[in-house]
Design an enzyme around this catalytic site. Structure first.
Site, PDB file in Angstrom:
ATOM      1  N   HIS A 183     -10.557  -4.936  10.448  1.00 26.39           N
ATOM      2  CA  HIS A 183     -11.304  -4.871   9.189  1.00 26.39           C
ATOM      3  C   HIS A 183     -12.607  -4.091   9.292  1.00 26.39           C
ATOM      4  O   HIS A 183     -13.540  -4.331   8.526  1.00 26.39           O
ATOM      5  CB  HIS A 183     -11.578  -6.282   8.648  1.00 26.39           C
ATOM      6  CG  HIS A 183     -10.368  -6.928   8.046  1.00 26.39           C
ATOM      7  ND1 HIS A 183      -9.374  -7.486   8.814  1.00 26.39           N
ATOM      8  CD2 HIS A 183      -9.966  -7.085   6.761  1.00 26.39           C
ATOM      9  CE1 HIS A 183      -8.423  -7.975   8.031  1.00 26.39           C
ATOM     10  NE2 HIS A 183      -8.762  -7.742   6.776  1.00 26.39           N
TER      11      HIS A 183
ATOM     12  N   GLU B 220       0.798  -1.219   0.000  1.00 27.62           N
ATOM     13  CA  GLU B 220       0.000   0.000   0.000  1.00 27.62           C
ATOM     14  C   GLU B 220       0.828   1.266   0.000  1.00 27.62           C
ATOM     15  O   GLU B 220       0.495   2.232  -0.706  1.00 27.62           O
ATOM     16  CB  GLU B 220      -0.957  -0.001   1.193  1.00 27.62           C
ATOM     17  CG  GLU B 220      -2.116  -0.993   1.090  1.00 27.62           C
ATOM     18  CD  GLU B 220      -1.779  -2.422   1.492  1.00 27.62           C
ATOM     19  OE1 GLU B 220      -0.607  -2.676   1.832  1.00 27.62           O
ATOM     20  OE2 GLU B 220      -2.672  -3.276   1.475  1.00 27.62           O
TER      21      GLU B 220
HETATM   22  C1  LIG Z   1      -2.383  -4.655   4.403  1.00 24.15           C
HETATM   23  C2  LIG Z   1      -3.496  -5.478   3.874  1.00 24.15           C
HETATM   24  N1  LIG Z   1      -3.903  -5.287   2.604  1.00 24.15           N
HETATM   25  C3  LIG Z   1      -4.905  -6.012   2.106  1.00 24.15           C
HETATM   26  C4  LIG Z   1      -5.531  -6.956   2.868  1.00 24.15           C
HETATM   27  C5  LIG Z   1      -6.691  -7.779   2.301  1.00 24.15           C
HETATM   28  N2  LIG Z   1      -6.247  -9.170   2.187  1.00 24.15           N
HETATM   29  C6  LIG Z   1      -6.563 -10.091   3.104  1.00 24.15           C
HETATM   30  S1  LIG Z   1      -5.849 -11.576   2.791  1.00 24.15           S
HETATM   31  C7  LIG Z   1      -5.181 -10.995   1.369  1.00 24.15           C
HETATM   32  C8  LIG Z   1      -4.363 -11.876   0.477  1.00 24.15           C
HETATM   33  C9  LIG Z   1      -3.203 -12.459   1.168  1.00 24.15           C
HETATM   34  O1  LIG Z   1      -2.548 -13.307   0.304  1.00 24.15           O
HETATM   35  P1  LIG Z   1      -1.397 -14.232   0.831  1.00 24.15           P
HETATM   36  O2  LIG Z   1      -0.479 -13.429   1.686  1.00 24.15           O
HETATM   37  O3  LIG Z   1      -0.798 -14.911  -0.326  1.00 24.15           O
HETATM   38  O4  LIG Z   1      -2.108 -15.264   1.802  1.00 24.15           O
HETATM   39  P2  LIG Z   1      -3.194 -16.378   1.411  1.00 24.15           P
HETATM   40  O5  LIG Z   1      -4.523 -15.757   1.574  1.00 24.15           O
HETATM   41  O6  LIG Z   1      -2.919 -16.811   0.033  1.00 24.15           O
HETATM   42  O7  LIG Z   1      -2.992 -17.466   2.413  1.00 24.15           O
HETATM   43  C10 LIG Z   1      -5.485  -9.662   1.172  1.00 24.15           C
HETATM   44  C11 LIG Z   1      -5.044  -8.845   0.054  1.00 24.15           C
HETATM   45  C12 LIG Z   1      -5.098  -7.099   4.191  1.00 24.15           C
HETATM   46  N3  LIG Z   1      -5.678  -7.957   5.029  1.00 24.15           N
HETATM   47  N4  LIG Z   1      -4.062  -6.369   4.654  1.00 24.15           N
END
Ligand SMILES: Cc1ncc(C[n+]2csc(CCOP(=O)(O)OP(=O)(O)O)c2C)c(N)n1
Ligand SMILES: Cc1ncc(C[n+]2csc(CCOP(=O)(O)OP(=O)(O)O)c2C)c(N)n1
Ligand SMILES: [Mg+2]
Ligand SMILES: [Mg+2]
Lengths: 347, 357, 347, 357
Positions: free
Chosen positions: C150, C81
Site C-alpha cells: 500500500h 481493476e
Molecule cells: C486490488 C485491490 N483493490 C482495492 C483495494 C482497497 N481495498 C482494501 S479492502 C477493500 C474492500 C474489501 O472488501 P471485502 O473483500 O468485502 O472485504 P471486507 O473488508 O468487507 O472484509 C478494498 C477495496 C485493495 N486492497 N486491493
C-alpha cells in the site's frame, strides 16, 4: 573460452569446438536439457504453462518432457495468468518449485499483481519467515508481424521491483547454467529468453552445472569502449566488434547476464579502463535497463567517462506489424557500429 | 436502498435452508447434538478471544502508537472460529487485510500479533508486515495478502502442492464479498474445480467493500450461487451462527480431505466497525445505522452463549471466568508486546531475498 | 511566482500571497475543483473508481461530486481493476472521457494488461484510426504502516511503456492545471498524485486553466547544482535548498511535472549551467525515473558534468510496516542536503 | 480422451434444445420461416466470402510475403455471419486474434484487409496492425486485441457509453473458449450484468485454445452455464448452424437494444486449420484426425447451401455464380493489396500519440 561464444549456425561450431570434443547444442536444446535434468533430480520441480505439453512444446524447449515426466509435472493450464501465477506462488510457499512458462513476455502484464505485489514481496512482508522459490520463464518475441502485443521485452519493469531477480541468458551455456541456479535460488526469478537465440549453437556440457546469478561476463576484451549487450544483442555486438576491429576500434563486450542483481562492478571496471560506454538492449529506450546501467556509471565512474553515453534500443513506440517497419524498428550490428564509432570519435 | 441482509430476514440462512444450486450433494445437517461440549466451549472461547483481542485494539488505538491500519472483524467472529475448529495445525489458511480473527482462530499468539501491530521485533513479521500481512507458518498461515482477492489463488496453490504430494493437508481461503468482484476469484475457482483440489473457499459476505454495498458491485448477492458455474457445491450460511458454520465447514473440509474437490461457503455476516480503524462508520454516513443495529441484535457471541447456557453446557459464572481469564491473557500479551524493542534500522535492508536455510 | 510555490501550512500561505488577493487551496481541493469544473463543462467526462461516491471521497478529492453530478457520472465500481480499466478504455473508444481513480498506486499492477497491452497501444496498432482519451488517477501512499502493498510508487513502469503519458503534479496549481490538460489530451494519461501532498496549500486560480503536459518548471533558480525533484520530493528539495543556501550552496530545483514526455531540454540546460546533477524521486532506486534522467544527461550533456550524479530514492526493498523502519526507508531533506553537498564538494 | 464435441452427438444443440439455465426468459424459436430469402442468401454469401477469403490466404501464404500470423476461422463462419447479420453498421464489434470472419461479416473491405496483412500503407491500420489488430471504425470495429480475453471488457465499455448516452447501439464481443479461462471474462460479465448493459457476449467454443483442449482448462465444457452466476441468460447453440445462430443472436441483440441487459451465447463449433497459419494441426498430433473429420462433415456452409437448395431459395447454378463472383472480387482485392506500397520508414514513429483531429 568456449562457453562465452555462440554460433549463428551449427556448421561454424563444428569446424571449431566440436573438433576439440566439445558438445554444441542450441539454446532451445540447452533449456530443454536443463529442464529435463532438473525435473529428474528434484521431484518438487514441476512445469506449468499454456501449451507446455503440446507437440510444439514452447518453441521446442519443453518438447518430450510431458511424455517423460507426465502431465502433472508438465502441466498444461488454463489461460489465466494472474490466478495461475498465484497458484504457482502458493505451491512454492508449500515447498514445491514451480517453473511457470510464458510463450511471450507480453503476457506478463496479465500477472503483474501476483508477481509484483505477491511473489516479490512475500519474503519481506513475512519478515523472512516464508519464501517463494518460483521461476517464471518468458520469451521475447520478434518478427513476422508479431506486432505490438506479441513482441515486448519488459525486463525493465521487473528491474524496478525489489524482491525479484531478473536473468537474461544470451548463450546456450548460460541458458542451462542459469536455469539450474534459478531453480535452486529460492526466490522469484524472472528468467527471460529471446526467441531469436533459440537456434544458435554453443558449447554446453552434458552434466548439470550452474552459472551464478549476479555475475556478468566479458565476452570480448577490448581497450577502447565498453559495450554492454543484453540477451540477443550480444549476437549483434559480436558482429559489430568484428567490423569495428577493422576500423581499429577495440571493443570490450560485457554481457551482464543477470539484470538483478546487476554485476555493476564488472561494468564499472571496464569503463574505468575504456572511458567509454555504449549499451545495447532488446527493448524500448526510455526507462530501460540501459538507463540504469548508464546512471550507475555516472554515479560511480563519472570521472572516467571520456565521451557521451550511447544507447541502442528499439524506439519508444509500440512494435509495428509491417515488415517494412520492423526493419526500421529493430536495430542491428550497424546501429551498434555507428554508436560505438560516435562514442570513440565524437563527444 | 435496500438494507443489506436486513429487510429480507426470510432469506437469512437457517438450518433448514442452507444449500442452493443443483449440485448440493453434501449433507448439511446442522445439529448441536453431534458436537462435543468441549468443542462448543472452545468455539465460544476463541470467539471471545477474538472479540476481546480487537476491543483492546480499539482501547489503545487512540494513543496513536499502534501505527498500522487495523481492519477489525468484530461481529464476524463465528466464521473464523467455525471454520478453523475443523482444521489441523498444519492445514493451510490464507486470509486477507481483515485477518486477526483467522490468525487467532488458527492458533496465533496474541502477544506476537500485538507486537507486530506495534512494529516491534518480536512481531510475527519482525515488524515488517503490520496488521495486514500476518505470517505464522507454524500454524499454517504462510503470509497474507492485503490485495483484494490476492490470497485466493495462493490457497489453490498450496492445495495443488498437497494434491501433487498426496498429503492430507487442506487449504482454506478466507475472503470478502469484495474479492468476488475480482477476476482472480474466477480463475481460482475454475482451476480448483478443474483439478478437484483440497481447498475450501470461505467468503465472508458482509455486504460491503469499504463503503461500497454489494448492490453497487454485483448483479445479485447470492455469492454461493457462483459455485454453479464451476460445477462445485456452494452453500449459503448464516455467518453469525458459529455452529452452522462449524458443521458446514466440517463437511467441506472432509470433502477436501477425501480428495473430492473444493467447496464454496458463503457466510453472511456484518462488520460492526468501520472498514479500517476503531470507529463506527455509520457515524459518517457510510452505512445506515439501523442495519448495524439489526445485526448487533444477532451478535454471534451472544447467540452461542445463550445456546450454551440454555443447553446447560455452560453457566454464567463459567462464562464470567472465561472473560476474566482472556482479559488477563490479553493484558499480558499487550504489555509484553509494548516492551518489545523496535527492529534495528539496518533491518530495513534484510529479508528482500531468501538466502537459504 | 505564486504558482511555483506550495506551503506546508495554510497560515504561511495567508501571510504571503493571500494578502495580494491570491486564493490558496490545498492540493486535495485543487483536484476536486478541477474534477468539478471538468464534469460541469464536458458531459462526456465521468469518474469511476472503488469508493468515489463514498463519504470519504478518495481522501476528499471526489467529495460531494456524486451528490452534484449523480452516481452514474461519479460511479462506484466493482473491485475488478483490469476488467474495469478495459471498460473505461471501451467507453473512451466510444467517445467518452473516463477518469479512473485508484486510491493506491499499488492497485495498478492489477490492470497492467489493459493499460500496457491495450490503452497504450491502441492508437498505434489501429494505425491512428482510434484513440483512447482516458485519465487514470492514482495516489502514492505513505506511512502509518501502509507497508509493502500500500505504498508503492510505480511511475517508472509506465515511463517505459510507449503510448502512455505520465504526469506527476507536485503543487495544487499543477494538480488542477495538469488535470485539465490530461482530460483534453486524448491519450491515456497516468495521473500520479502523492498522498502527502494533499494537505499542502498553494495558489490556485478559480477559473479553469491548463498546465501543458511535457513542460517542466524551475522551482528555484540556482548556480551550483541541478536538483531534479519529483512529486512530494519538491517539498523536501525546497527545505534542503534553504539549508544549503546557508552553507553557501545555490541549488536550482527543477520539477519535471510530467515524466512522459519528459522536459529533457530544461534539465540539460540547467546541468550545462551548474555542471552537477542530483535527482530525488519518491520511488525505489533501481530502474527508476532518476536513472532515465541521469542517462539522458550522460548522453547529451556529459561533457558539462563536473561531478558524479547522485540519486535520492527509497532503498531497493519493499516498504516495511514498522514506524522505526519507515523512518529509515523514506529519505527527507537531510538526505538531499547530504547528496547535494557531496555532489558539490566531492566527486 | 473424450473427443471434443464429437462423441456426445446428442449434446449438440438443435432447435429444440438451445436454452439452459433457469433464467431462460428469451424466446428461442429457431425457424427458417420468419427469415427472408434475401437475408438467407446474404448469410450464405458472407459465409462463402469468409471461407474463400481465407482459402486465398492459404494459397498465397507459402510464398512467405504475407508476414503476419494468420489465425483462420475456416469452419466457424456461421457464427460471425449469424451474429453480424443482426447488427447495424455503427453497432460495436470487438473481436480477437481470429478476426477475419468478424471483420468481413461486419462489412470490412477484403482488399484493405489483405493490404494490412501484407503490411502495406493501404491496409486498415496502415500496416501497423497486421492480421491480429483489425480496426475498421466505419463499420464499428474500433480496434482489436490479440490478448486472450482482452477485448471483452472493451465491448462492455462501448456498451456503457451507449447506455450513458442513451443511444441505441449494441456492442458485441466475440471471444473463444480460451477467454473464458481468464478473470477478465468474469469481471466483464459481472459488470455488464450489474449495469444491464446492451452487450452480447458471443463465445465461439471450438473446444481448443491453441492445442489445449477445454478439458485441460475448465471443469466442464458447458460455457453457457456460466451465465447463471451472473444472473443473465445463457444459451448453447450449434455454432455450425447459421440460422440458429442468426435467430438466437437476433433475440440477444433485441434484448440489448431494448435495454434489457446482456446475453451470453455459446456457439459450439470447430476450427479446421491449425491455431495459426495455413496448415492442419492434426498432422503434428495437436488434435485427433477423426474429430476434424466429424466436424468437416457438418460444414456450416454446406449445411446452409443444402437447406437453401432444398427449400428452393437457391439453385446450384446460382450458387456457382456466387462462387465465381466472390472469386473475382477477392482476386482483384488481393492484386490491389499487393500493389499497395509499404509504409514509409518514418511512419514507425507516428501514431504513438493522438494529436487531435
Ligand atoms: C486490488 C485491490 N483493490 C482495492 C483495494 C482497497 N481495498 C482494501 S479492502 C477493500 C474492500 C474489501 O472488501 P471485502 O473483500 O468485502 O472485504 P471486507 O473488508 O468487507 O472484509 C478494498 C477495496 C485493495 N486492497 N486491493
Ligand atoms: C493473455 C494471453 N495469453 C496467451 C496468449 C496466447 N494465445 C493466443 S491465442 C490463444 C488461444 C485462444 O484460444 P480461444 O480463446 O479458444 O480462441 P481460438 O484461438 O480457439 O479462436 C492463446 C493461448 C495470448 N494471446 N494472450
Ligand atoms: Mg465485505
Ligand atoms: Mg478456442
Amino acid at each position: 573460452m568456449p562457453w562465452t561464444k555462440i554460433y549463428t549456425d551449427k556448421a561454424e561450431f563444428d569446424t571449431t569446438f566440436s573438433r576439440e570434443g566439445l558438445r554444441g547444442i542450441t539454446y532451445r536444446e540447452a533449456v530443454r536439457e536443463a529442464l529435463f535434468q532438473i525435473l529428474q533430480a528434484d521431484e518438487r520441480v514441476f512445469l506449468m504453462g499454456e501449451g507446455v505439453d503440446d507437440p510444439g512444446g514452447i518453441f521446442g524447449s519443453t518438447r518430450g518432457l510431458s511424455e517423460k515426466f507426465g502431465k502433472e509435472r508438465v502441466m498444461d493450464i488454463p489461460i489465466a495468468e494472474n490466478g495461475l501465477t498465484g497458484v504457482a506462488i502458493g505451491a512454492a510457499i508449500a515447498g514445491m518449485k514451480p517453473i511457470f512458462i510464458h510463450m511471450r513476455m507480453d503476457f506478463l502484464p496479465m500477472c503483474m499483481d501476483q508477481i509484483v505485489n505477491h511473489a516479490a514481496k512475500w519474503h519481506y512482508m513475512s519478515g523472512g519467515s516464508v519464501h517463494v522459490p518460483l521461476v517464471i520463464r518468458s520469451i521475447i518475441g520478434r518478427g513476422w508481424g508479431s506486432a505490438a502485443q506479441h513482441s515486448q521485452a519488459l525486463q525493465a519493469l521487473f528491474l524496478h521491483i525489489p524482491g525479484l531477480k531478473v536473468v537474461m541468458p544470451g548463450t546456450p551455456y548460460d541458458a542451462k547454467g542459469l536455469l539450474f541456479s534459478a531453480v535452486q535460488d529460492g526466490n522469484p526469478i524472472m528468467f527471460i529468453e529471446h526467441r531469436w537465440l533459440y537456434d544458435y549453437t554453443g558449447y554446453v556440457p552434458e552434466e548439470p552445472y550452474s552459472v551464478p546469478i549476479g555475475k556478468g561476463i566479458v565476452r570480448r576484451e577490448g581497450r577502447d569502449v565498453t559495450l554492454v549487450a543484453l540477451s540477443h544483442m550480444i549476437v549483434e555486438a559480436s558482429k559489430a566488434a568484428l567490423v569495428l576491429e577493422k576500423e581499429g576500434i577495440d571493443v570490450e563486450i560485457i554481457d551482464p547476464r543477470t539484470v538483478t542483481p546487476m554485476d555493476t562492478q564488472l561494468i564499472i571496471e571496464s569503463v574505468k579502463k575504456t572511458g567509454r560506454l555504449v549499451i545495447a538492449d532488446v527493448a524500448c529506450r526510455t526507462g530501460g535497463v540501459g538507463a540504469e546501467i548508464a546512471c550507475r556509471v555516472a554515479e560511480s565512474a563519472h570521472s572516467y567517462l571520456r565521451s557521451a553515453v550511447q544507447r541502442i534500443n528499439f524506439p519508444d513506440t509500440p512494435t509495428p506489424a509491417s515488415p517494412a517497419l520492423e526493419e526500421v524498428y529493430y536495430p542491428d550490428s550497424n546501429a551498434i557500429v555507428a554508436a560505438v564509432s560516435s562514442s570513440v570519435n565524437g563527444g | 436502498m435496500e438494507a443489506n441482509g436486513v429487510k429480507s430476514k426470510s432469506r437469512r440462512a437457517d438450518s433448514a435452508d442452507l444449500s442452493i444450486g443443483p449440485h448440493d450433494t453434501m449433507e448439511q445437517r446442522v445439529s448441536n447434538m453431534n458436537t462435543s461440549s468441549a468443542t462448543l466451549v472452545e468455539i465460544l472461547r476463541k470467539m471471545m478471544l477474538i472479540r476481546m483481542f480487537e476491543e483492546k485494539i480499539v482501547d489503545v488505538y487512540g494513543v496513536q502508537d499502534m501505527k498500522t491500519p487495523v481492519h477489525l472483524s468484530i461481529g464476524q467472529e463465528a466464521i473464523a472460529v467455525g471454520v478453523c475448529e475443523n482444521l489441523e495445525t498444519n492445514d493451510y489458511v490464507f486470509t486477507t487485510h481483515r485477518s486477526h480473527g483467522h490468525g487467532l482462530a488458527k492458533g496465533a499468539d496474541p502477544g506476537k500479533l500485538y507486537a507486530e501491530f506495534y512494529g516491534r521485533i518480536d512481531g510475527y513479521c519482525k515488524g515488517k508486515g503490520g496488521s495486514m500481512h500476518l505470517s505464522v507458518p507454524e500454524v499454517g498461515i504462510h503470509g497474507t495478502s492485503a490485495i483484494v482477492g490476492g490470497g485466493i489463488p495462493l490457497a489453490v496453490g498450496t492445495a495443488l502442492a498437497s494434491s501433487m504430494r498426496g498429503d492430507e493437508r487442506v487449504s482454506v481461503s478466507f475472503f470478502g464479498d469484495g474479492a468476488v468482484d475480482e477476476g482472480v476469484f474466477h480463475e481460482s475457482l475454475n482451476f480448483a474445480a478443474l483439478k478437484k483440489l483440497p481447498v475450501v473457499f470461505v467468503c465472508e459476505n458482509n455486504f460491503y467493500a469499504v463503503s461500497s454495498p454489494i448492490s453497487a458491485r454485483q448483479p445479485h448477492d447470492d455469492i454461493a450461487r457462483r459455485a454453479e458455474g464451476y460445477n462445485i457445491p456452494g452453500f449459503r450460511l448464516d455467518g453469525n451462527d458459529a455452529i452452522a458454520v462449524y458443521h458446514a465447514a466440517g463437511q467441506a473440509v472432509k470433502r477436501a480431505r477425501n480428495k473430492e474437490g473444493p467447496t464454496l461457503l458463503e457466510c453472511r455476516t456484518y462488520r460492526w466497525k468501520g472498514h479500517v480503524g476503531p470507529d463506527c462508520d455509520y457515524e459518517n454516513g457510510c452505512r445506515p445505522r439501523f442495519e448495524l443495529d439489526d445485526w448487533m441484535d444477532r451478535c454471534p457471541i451472544e447467540i452461542l452463549k445463550k445456546s450454551l447456557v440454555r443447553t446447560g453446557i455452560m453457566n454464567g459464572i463459567q462464562i464470567q471466568a472465561l472473560v476474566g481469564e482472556i482479559h488477563g491473557q490479553l493484558n499480558s500479551a499487550l504489555e509484553w508486546a509494548k516492551r518489545s524493542p523496535y527492529p534495528n534500522k539496518s533491518d530495513v535492508f534484510k529479508d528482500v531475498f531468501f538466502k537459504g536455510k
